[in-house]
Design a protein around this motif. Sequence first.
Motif, mmCIF file in Angstrom:
data_model
loop_
_atom_site.group_PDB
_atom_site.id
_atom_site.type_symbol
_atom_site.label_atom_id
_atom_site.label_comp_id
_atom_site.label_asym_id
_atom_site.label_seq_id
_atom_site.Cartn_x
_atom_site.Cartn_y
_atom_site.Cartn_z
ATOM 1 N N UNK A 76 -38.118 -30.697 19.182
ATOM 2 C CA UNK A 76 -37.561 -29.461 19.721
ATOM 3 C C UNK A 76 -38.250 -28.208 19.173
ATOM 4 N N UNK A 77 -39.427 -28.347 18.565
ATOM 5 C CA UNK A 77 -40.131 -27.165 18.038
ATOM 6 C C UNK A 77 -40.259 -26.103 19.127
ATOM 7 N N UNK A 78 -40.079 -24.868 18.720
ATOM 8 C CA UNK A 78 -40.209 -23.674 19.566
ATOM 9 C C UNK A 78 -39.128 -23.527 20.625
ATOM 10 N N UNK A 79 -38.188 -24.455 20.720
ATOM 11 C CA UNK A 79 -37.110 -24.339 21.707
ATOM 12 C C UNK A 79 -36.038 -23.390 21.168
ATOM 13 N N UNK A 80 -35.805 -22.323 21.894
ATOM 14 C CA UNK A 80 -34.819 -21.332 21.451
ATOM 15 C C UNK A 80 -33.413 -21.663 21.919
ATOM 16 N N UNK A 81 -33.282 -22.408 23.008
ATOM 17 C CA UNK A 81 -31.969 -22.720 23.560
ATOM 18 C C UNK A 81 -31.901 -24.198 23.929
ATOM 19 N N UNK A 82 -30.925 -24.877 23.378
ATOM 20 C CA UNK A 82 -30.671 -26.277 23.707
ATOM 21 C C UNK A 82 -29.199 -26.348 24.129
ATOM 22 N N UNK A 83 -28.941 -26.557 25.405
ATOM 23 C CA UNK A 83 -27.555 -26.522 25.898
ATOM 24 C C UNK A 83 -26.697 -27.655 25.327
ATOM 25 N N UNK A 84 -25.401 -27.350 25.168
ATOM 26 C CA UNK A 84 -24.446 -28.386 24.767
ATOM 27 C C UNK A 84 -24.485 -29.518 25.785
ATOM 28 N N UNK A 85 -24.304 -30.728 25.316
ATOM 29 C CA UNK A 85 -24.329 -31.884 26.211
ATOM 30 C C UNK A 85 -25.727 -32.417 26.465
ATOM 31 N N UNK A 86 -26.716 -31.829 25.764
ATOM 32 C CA UNK A 86 -28.093 -32.313 25.871
ATOM 33 C C UNK A 86 -28.620 -32.587 24.466
ATOM 34 N N UNK A 87 -29.705 -33.328 24.401
ATOM 35 C CA UNK A 87 -30.301 -33.637 23.112
ATOM 36 C C UNK A 87 -31.649 -34.290 23.286
ATOM 37 N N UNK A 88 -32.142 -34.872 22.202
ATOM 38 C CA UNK A 88 -33.408 -35.597 22.234
ATOM 39 C C UNK A 88 -33.250 -36.860 21.396
ATOM 40 N N UNK A 89 -33.591 -37.999 22.007
ATOM 41 C CA UNK A 89 -33.552 -39.280 21.306
ATOM 42 C C UNK A 89 -34.965 -39.651 20.905
ATOM 43 N N UNK A 90 -35.163 -39.843 19.603
ATOM 44 C CA UNK A 90 -36.451 -40.259 19.050
ATOM 45 C C UNK A 90 -36.397 -41.771 18.877
ATOM 46 N N UNK A 91 -37.320 -42.449 19.532
ATOM 47 C CA UNK A 91 -37.341 -43.917 19.534
ATOM 48 C C UNK A 91 -38.535 -44.385 18.709
ATOM 49 N N UNK A 92 -38.270 -45.219 17.713
ATOM 50 C CA UNK A 92 -39.324 -45.747 16.847
ATOM 51 C C UNK A 92 -39.487 -47.239 17.085
ATOM 52 N N UNK A 93 -40.687 -47.748 16.802
ATOM 53 C CA UNK A 93 -41.010 -49.156 17.043
ATOM 54 C C UNK A 93 -40.358 -50.086 16.040
ATOM 55 N N UNK A 94 -40.157 -49.602 14.816
ATOM 56 C CA UNK A 94 -39.644 -50.446 13.729
ATOM 57 C C UNK A 94 -38.523 -49.729 12.986
#
Length: 147
Positions: A57-75
Amino acid sequence: MKKFHVVFAIVFCMCALGTCKSQKLPVRNLTIGKASGETVLLAAEMAVKPAEREHGFMERKKIPDGTGMLFVFENDQILHFWMKNTPHPLSIAYIDRKGVIQNIFDMTPYSLATVSSTLSVRYALEVPQGWFRRVGVDVGDSLKLDF
């Protein structure tokens, strides 16, 4: 005339690179099952590739409620996140390979302090700060892994 074409090409490339950086990732609708049996829905961008995970989310000034980011790793691993160049306050949930939320932490905008999982986990879910608390999601609740 050649000089004009060179300048135009440089400006075009700079603009193209700049827009790639701020592009949103593919979005999936995620379901979190709470201990009470209720479910909570969330629209999450999927950060799967290393470059996507590194930028987040670098440089993102607005992230609306009810949204997000899922980081998926291999291990499974101890994960370490920070808020470098991230102006919006976030909360992060560290989630194991079975989908169980193991930790939830709040993070400070622009902070270089690492926020680490306490166990080896497979996923990290970032949302606007306080969202987990507002919707009643807690440690022990589960992300449905149907993606």
